[in-house]
Design a protein around this motif. Structure first.
Motif, PDB file in Angstrom:
ATOM      1  N   ALA A 149       0.828  -1.209   0.000  1.00 43.91           N
ATOM      2  CA  ALA A 149       0.000   0.000   0.000  1.00 43.91           C
ATOM      3  C   ALA A 149       0.862   1.259   0.000  1.00 43.91           C
ATOM      4  N   ARG A 212       8.949   7.262   3.092  1.00 43.46           N
ATOM      5  CA  ARG A 212       7.538   7.192   3.482  1.00 43.46           C
ATOM      6  C   ARG A 212       7.280   6.382   4.740  1.00 43.46           C
ATOM      7  N   SER A 243       6.931  12.894   9.124  1.00 44.83           N
ATOM      8  CA  SER A 243       5.741  12.327   8.489  1.00 44.83           C
ATOM      9  C   SER A 243       5.988  10.947   7.904  1.00 44.83           C
ATOM     10  N   GLN A 282       1.092   7.690  12.424  1.00 47.39           N
ATOM     11  CA  GLN A 282       0.551   6.474  11.838  1.00 47.39           C
ATOM     12  C   GLN A 282       1.469   5.306  12.157  1.00 47.39           C
ATOM     13  N   SER A 313      -8.031   4.619   3.736  1.00 49.37           N
ATOM     14  CA  SER A 313      -6.852   3.798   3.463  1.00 49.37           C
ATOM     15  C   SER A 313      -7.053   2.391   4.019  1.00 49.37           C
TER      16      SER A 313
ATOM     17  N   PRO B  29       9.226  10.382 -10.713  1.00 49.67           N
ATOM     18  CA  PRO B  29       8.902  11.775 -10.463  1.00 49.67           C
ATOM     19  C   PRO B  29      10.160  12.396  -9.868  1.00 49.67           C
ATOM     20  N   THR B  40       8.476  18.391   4.689  1.00 44.89           N
ATOM     21  CA  THR B  40       8.543  17.382   3.641  1.00 44.89           C
ATOM     22  C   THR B  40       7.152  16.914   3.282  1.00 44.89           C
ATOM     23  N   SER B  41       7.056  16.355   2.131  1.00 41.24           N
ATOM     24  CA  SER B  41       5.775  15.854   1.656  1.00 41.24           C
ATOM     25  C   SER B  41       5.491  14.525   2.328  1.00 41.24           C
ATOM     26  N   PRO B  42       4.446  14.467   3.141  1.00 39.05           N
ATOM     27  CA  PRO B  42       4.186  13.235   3.873  1.00 39.05           C
ATOM     28  C   PRO B  42       3.722  12.113   2.933  1.00 39.05           C
ATOM     29  N   PRO B  43       3.985  10.874   3.322  1.00 44.70           N
ATOM     30  CA  PRO B  43       3.781   9.751   2.417  1.00 44.70           C
ATOM     31  C   PRO B  43       2.347   9.591   1.926  1.00 44.70           C
ATOM     32  N   PHE B  44       1.378   9.890   2.740  1.00 41.80           N
ATOM     33  CA  PHE B  44       0.017   9.648   2.298  1.00 41.80           C
ATOM     34  C   PHE B  44      -0.805  10.930   2.316  1.00 41.80           C
ATOM     35  N   SER B  48       0.876  15.092  -1.952  1.00 43.73           N
ATOM     36  CA  SER B  48       1.646  14.249  -2.859  1.00 43.73           C
ATOM     37  C   SER B  48       0.952  14.251  -4.213  1.00 43.73           C
ATOM     38  N   PRO B  87      -0.101  11.524   7.570  1.00 43.41           N
ATOM     39  CA  PRO B  87       0.608  11.050   6.387  1.00 43.41           C
ATOM     40  C   PRO B  87      -0.177  10.140   5.427  1.00 43.41           C
ATOM     41  N   VAL B  88      -0.982   9.231   5.932  1.00 45.80           N
ATOM     42  CA  VAL B  88      -1.605   8.266   5.016  1.00 45.80           C
ATOM     43  C   VAL B  88      -2.965   8.747   4.537  1.00 45.80           C
ATOM     44  N   THR B  89      -3.066   9.114   3.268  1.00 45.62           N
ATOM     45  CA  THR B  89      -4.371   9.421   2.711  1.00 45.62           C
ATOM     46  C   THR B  89      -4.525   8.719   1.373  1.00 45.62           C
ATOM     47  N   LEU B  90      -5.737   8.772   0.883  1.00 43.46           N
ATOM     48  CA  LEU B  90      -6.072   8.083  -0.343  1.00 43.46           C
ATOM     49  C   LEU B  90      -5.239   8.546  -1.535  1.00 43.46           C
ATOM     50  N   SER B  92      -2.212   9.295  -1.773  1.00 44.78           N
ATOM     51  CA  SER B  92      -0.830   8.858  -1.929  1.00 44.78           C
ATOM     52  C   SER B  92      -0.644   7.370  -1.671  1.00 44.78           C
ATOM     53  N   VAL B  93      -1.750   6.649  -1.598  1.00 43.70           N
ATOM     54  CA  VAL B  93      -1.627   5.208  -1.493  1.00 43.70           C
ATOM     55  C   VAL B  93      -1.142   4.711  -2.862  1.00 43.70           C
TER      56      VAL B  93
END
Lengths: 481, 565
Positions: A149, A212, A243, A282, A313, B29, B40-44, B48, B87-90, B92-93
């Motif tokens: 994922a 990540r 993050s 998370q 998610s 990218p 920084t750009s969080p993973p999710f 992103s 960080p985790v969102t739809l 960036s999955v």
């Protein structure tokens, strides 16, 4: 000859690049030798039952009854099975949707997930939501699902400790992501230094990698250290600042061999830290029935628990789980039993406690015999195994040995481990399979051979090692720069 | 709506033709180097880069119903906003995760679970008293009993401590005890709690190979067998091996079992559809295969394998031997790996059809290791045994070089091994009790009882469906499903459009609401654009079939009365 789809050169490159040392060259050679009739001591995989550990009786009784539910109606069942095993089998079967032979909910049997949540709450002192617990075919499958994922492509990085358990490197390369290593400090008993982490992340970002997630293995595999609460706090803060999703591999939480640093879950530390971090960081934590005093590797039972992962998610992760239909139901039953063992007053309680204590105490003794044994060998230094199932001694290879390895076309520690295997039948995993600092060499053994065999094994190791060092060492100088 | 689906299909072809020549993972990218102190750009996170283009996937057309990418239990919308800063969102999955669909457990099932909850709280909340799950081939959840002998052996292997006790003989049959001893002797250290060889326990693979040899009349090699947690992980493993990028295509039947579309999407490949011909009982025409292969090639897709499901899922047809010969010849000539999904090999319900494995067919044609690459999948979840929860299965891999086999082994080893109970069961189904064994009679009694009952149920349901207005249903020659075609009235299609759902999903939903019967809309499997179907298992117990038939008939009549043009 036209090129065929599965010719080697046409294969998915992620597959070719993936490495899995635990079952690599050493293991294959050991299997060959075994076929030739040589006695092999397999210390390459944390596979306790293969080395003679007996399964705990109660869970095996319950699972047998679940497999053969018609026994439950047999008037003679009480002659072979105790009443609490019978009652438990009935209880567990009532939670399934058609016994062990029916697919369950793709996330696992709801009743078992509820019992897992209750176990977590008892352990950590904070409630846990069964909806955020997914049962899996062993922890490995869970790790794969979560990394799948997370990883979108080569530009996505995952922080992994080095030395690490190769499941992580193998899965990351299968999924086409990038492993971002952070080194554990051997001289500080494999401690985790946040400055190292910062450096690793900065370097990765400089190369254009989006970091990540971060993996911690606690207790450590292959390094055996137990993380302190303060250390865990640092890690959590770090992940929060950067993050990152924190992936907590906690499969060895029952395997602790000292009293100074008991196991503490990343989740408990996170919750203790309070808002806002406990509502935002998370975290995914993994557990299994393969380790601990259970050691039920062959059952492939495990779970992961998600904290602060948004519902959408979670739904996506559920969807992917649903393609695999469901984790194996007997493995789920084992998990249900592990998180809810017999209680004081139950018929099977005493036996259960006796059996599990015996396993743990013996492992503790073996951890000591092994560390002491390694430290008595020439050019070998080894940190104590505080937890988990492994010893990870450093082997200081003399320059001549390194040269000889090069000539043989082998990595130096592979060369050493192969010689060890041929000479003694001890099958280990070279440190290069787990990652190590350049020019430093290790091997991993499990502490699982039977206690009574242990002195002889260590003696045979010492004999081999000291002769090896004698052969390759010039003036008793170390290879280490 | 028809046009909508047709457009999607065209999209698929067009998309294939504009497929960029580079693989999807290679163009990185380019992230500018960022200093650690910068945010920084969080993973999710939503910041992103999202991948809007990935939404029009080839799979989308298979599931026109799913206008929302997610069809799992609706979560309160308010919750999403709470997480907008984490960080985790739809967005960036992994986009491949978003892309894949698995209709067998999709929207309709979620709704069914909700209705089931309603009924628990208030038995009068709906016009039916129970939900009947005809969406998934999960026989034991609908009351099918396991084969006693298999379960005896499994119980004994799980608890070998009782094997030597005399009381055990009063509880278990003698041949089950003997078989458990035999199996335990094949397991190093008799340790059923240990990880096995990553391909599966050697002795069990030998038993399975012997079973295959007996079935086919051609030898099988235990080293060609890989035991897996059900057939699905084996399919995933092969897809992983074959698919390098979006440019790699896998020929799949339409309608197909969505495991294939989902695993192709997860591994980032392209599904190349070939249509089964409903008019000839879901026949597989070589001319259609050739046509689709050529189209894909001219669109720059490198087709690497052909999936054949025999007996068919969801279509239930059993391939004729000469048809299989043509398929083998086609794969051989085109250099395609033949992925033979043969998990329903024991489920044959008509006297005029027989199962032939592709291995047997290709060997009978004189083709061996060097001529054709063939993978055959088998599972303990289907057949008369129906042991879905055990997650046992295997693939037999032939016609691959040793170095490829090593790669398969390596991938298998990352997951250590498949579960031992499932491995033992796979050996049992390939080596059941023989004439003269103590359990032989009870075993054949149970087996024949299940298979003949399934045949009866298939026939009853097929006849009932064919008697409905505008419904035609091919016979279930094998497998566990019926896949009737519904000629939906124009008005119903309009109503579905208004409800923003595919017409067959609309029908399935109405069916569920009115009767509690759960089926899967044809759009989850793919179908010729403009035709509508649903998949219904034949698995509810025999005593439930009459009620299902009458509820279905009544519902359909009302539905037609409401929407008839």
């Amino acid at each position: 000859m036209s090129s065929k789809p599965l010719d080697y050169e046409n294969l998915n490159k992620n597959v070719k690049e993936c490495q899995y040392a635990v079952r690599g060259e050493l293991y294959l050679r050991a299997s060959e030798l075994q076929k030739e009739g040589k006695k092999i001591i397999f210390t390459n995989v944390g596979n306790p039952h293969a080395l003679g550990q007996k399964p705990l009786t109660f869970p095996r009784q319950v699972i047998a009854l679940c497999q053969a539910p018609f026994l439950l109606d047999d008037p003679n069942v009480g002659l072979v099975f105790p009443a609490d095993a019978i009652a438990r089998a009935k209880h567990l079967l009532s939670m399934t949707s058609g016994g062990l032979g029916a697919y369950s909910d793709s996330r696992g049997i709801p009743g078992v997930r509820k019992e897992v949540a209750e176990f977590i709450e008892r352990r950590d002192g904070y409630p846990s939501d069964p909806e955020l617990i997914f049962l899996t075919d062993g922890a490995s499958k869970g790790v794969m699902q979560i990394l799948n994922a997370i990883i979108r492509g080569e530009g996505d990085g995952v922080l992994v400790p080095v030395p690490q358990y190769p499941l992580y490197s193998a899965t990351i390369s299968l999924l086409g992501g990038t492993l971002v290593p952070y080194y554990l400090e051997e001289t500080a008993n494999w401690g985790l230094d946040v400055n190292n982490l910062r450096q690793s992340v900065a370097q990765a970002r400089y190369k254009g990698i989006t970091v990540r997630a971060m993996v911690i293995i606690n207790p450590g595999n292959p390094t055996g250290q137990c993380l302190s609460e303060a250390n865990l706090k640092d890690v959590i803060k770090f992940c929060y600042q950067e993050s990152l999703v924190l992936l907590g591999d906690e499969v060895y939480q029952q395997n602790i061999y000292q009293d100074e640093r008991p196991f503490i879950s990343a989740r408990k530390v996170l919750m203790d830290m309070g808002p806002p971090i406990n509502k935002e960081l998370q975290l995914v934590s993994f557990h299994t029935v393969s380790k601990g005093y259970w050691g039920e590797c062959g059952q492939r039972g495990g779970y992961f628990e998600m904290t602060n992962i948004p519902p959408k998610s979670v739904e996506e992760i559920y969807k992917v789980a649903s393609i695999a239909l469901s984790p194996n139901v007997p493995g789920q039953i084992f998990m249900g039993l592990m998180v809810n063992p017999p209680k004081p007053g139950d018929i099977s309680y005493e036996r259960y406690v006796r059996e599990s204590k015996a396993v743990l105490e013996s492992l503790r003794k073996r951890a000591h015999i092994m560390t002491d044994g390694f430290n008595s060998c020439r050019n070998v230094v080894c940190n104590f195994t505080e937890g988990a199932m492994y010893s990870f001694p450093q082997i200081r290879l003399p320059p001549k040995a390194i040269e000889a390895a090069k000539k043989a076309g082998k990595v130096p520690d592979v060369f050493y481990c192969l010689k060890l295997l041929e000479a003694t039948g001890i099958s280990t995993v070279p440190g290069s399979g787990f990652g190590q600092k350049e020019g430093v060499f290790h091997l991993r053994t499990t502490i699982l051979p039977a206690e009574e065999d242990m002195p002889a094994i260590m003696a045979s190791f010492k004999k081999f090692n000291d002769e090896f060092m004698e052969q390759y060492e010039d003036h008793k100088g170390y290879s280490r720069m | 709506m028809r046009r909508f689906v047709a457009d999607k299909t065209r999209n698929l072809v067009r998309r294939a033709s504009t497929c960029s020549p580079t693989c999807p993972v290679s163009p990185r990218p380019h992230h500018p180097p960022s200093l650690l102190s910068q945010p920084t750009s969080p993973p999710f996170s939503s910041s992103s880069p999202s991948h809007p283009s990935s939404i029009t996937s080839p799979l989308r057309f298979l599931t026109a119903a799913a206008l929302h990418p997610l069809s799992f239990p609706a979560s309160p919308n308010s919750m999403a906003s709470n997480y907008s800063t984490t960080p985790v969102t739809l967005q960036s999955v992994n986009p491949k995760v978003l892309k894949c669909e698995y209709a067998v457990r999709g929207e309709i099932v979620t709704l069914a679970q909700k209705l089931e909850q309603d009924l628990k709280q208030n038995p009068d909340s709906h016009p039916f008293d129970e939900i009947i799950y005809c969406n998934i081939g999960n026989p034991q959840s609908l009351g099918q009993q396991p084969i006693t002998f298999f379960r005896e052996v499994l119980a004994l292997c799980d608890h070998p401590a009782i094997l030597d006790r005399s009381e055990t003989q009063g509880l278990f049959s003698a041949d089950a005890i003997e078989r458990a001893f035999q199996i335990l002797d094949q397991i190093p250290g008799r340790a059923t709690g240990a990880y096995s060889h990553s391909q599966g326990i050697k002795g069990l693979r030998e038993t399975i190979a012997a079973g295959i040899a007996e079935r086919d009349g051609f030898p099988a090699d235990p080293n060609d067998i890989f035991l897996t947690d059900g057939a699905s992980p084996a399919v995933h493993m092969m897809m992983q091996l074959l698919i390098r990028s979006e440019k790699d295509g896998i020929l799949c039947p339409i309608p197909q079992y969505p495991l294939y579309s989902a695993s192709i999407a997860l591994h980032g490949g392209t599904l190349v559809p070939y249509y089964l011909d409903e008019a000839t009982g879901w026949g597989l025409e070589i001319s259609e295969l050739k046509k689709q292969l050529e189209t894909a090639k001219s669109n720059g897709v490198c087709v690497r394998a052909l999936v054949v499901i025999n007996p068919g899922n969801p279509t239930g047809q059993v391939l004729a031997e000469d048809n299989q010969c043509e398929i083998v010849e086609f794969c051989k000539n085109e250099g395609l790996v033949l992925l033979a999904d043969e998990v329903y090999q024991e489920n044959i319900y008509v006297p005029d059809k027989q199962f032939h494995s592709f291995k047997k067919v290709s060997r009978s044609m004189g083709y061996g290791e060097k001529n054709i690459s063939l993978v055959s999948f088998q599972s303990v979840s289907k057949g008369y045994y129906g042991e879905c929860g055990k997650r046992g299965g295997y693939m037999e891999v032939t016609g691959f070089s040793p170095e490829i086999r090593e790669q398969i082994y390596k991938v298998a080893s990352v997951n250590l091994c498949s579960n031992i109970s499932g491995q033992i069961l796979a050996s049992l189904v390939m080596n059941p009790p023989k004439v003269g064994d103590e359990s032989y009679e009870s075993y054949t009694g149970e087996k024949d009882g299940i298979l003949s009952s399934l045949a009866k149920r298939a026939k009853t349901l097929e006849d009932a469906l064919n008697s409905l207005e505008g419904v035609t249903c091919n016979r279930a020659e094998g497998a566990m499903y019926l896949f009737p075609r519904i000629d939906l009235p124009h008005k119903a299609i309009k109503a579905a459009e208004a409800a923003k759902t595919a017409p067959d999903a609309f029908y399935a939903r109405r069916l569920l609401d009115a009767t509690g019967v759960v089926v899967v809309p044809g759009s989850g499997f793919g179908q010729v654009p403009g035709t509508w179907h649903f998949r219904c298992t034949i698995l509810p117990q025999e005593d439930k079939i009459p009620a299902i038939v009458s509820r279905l008939t009544e519902f359909h009549k009302k539905f037609m009365d409401e929407f008839r043009d």
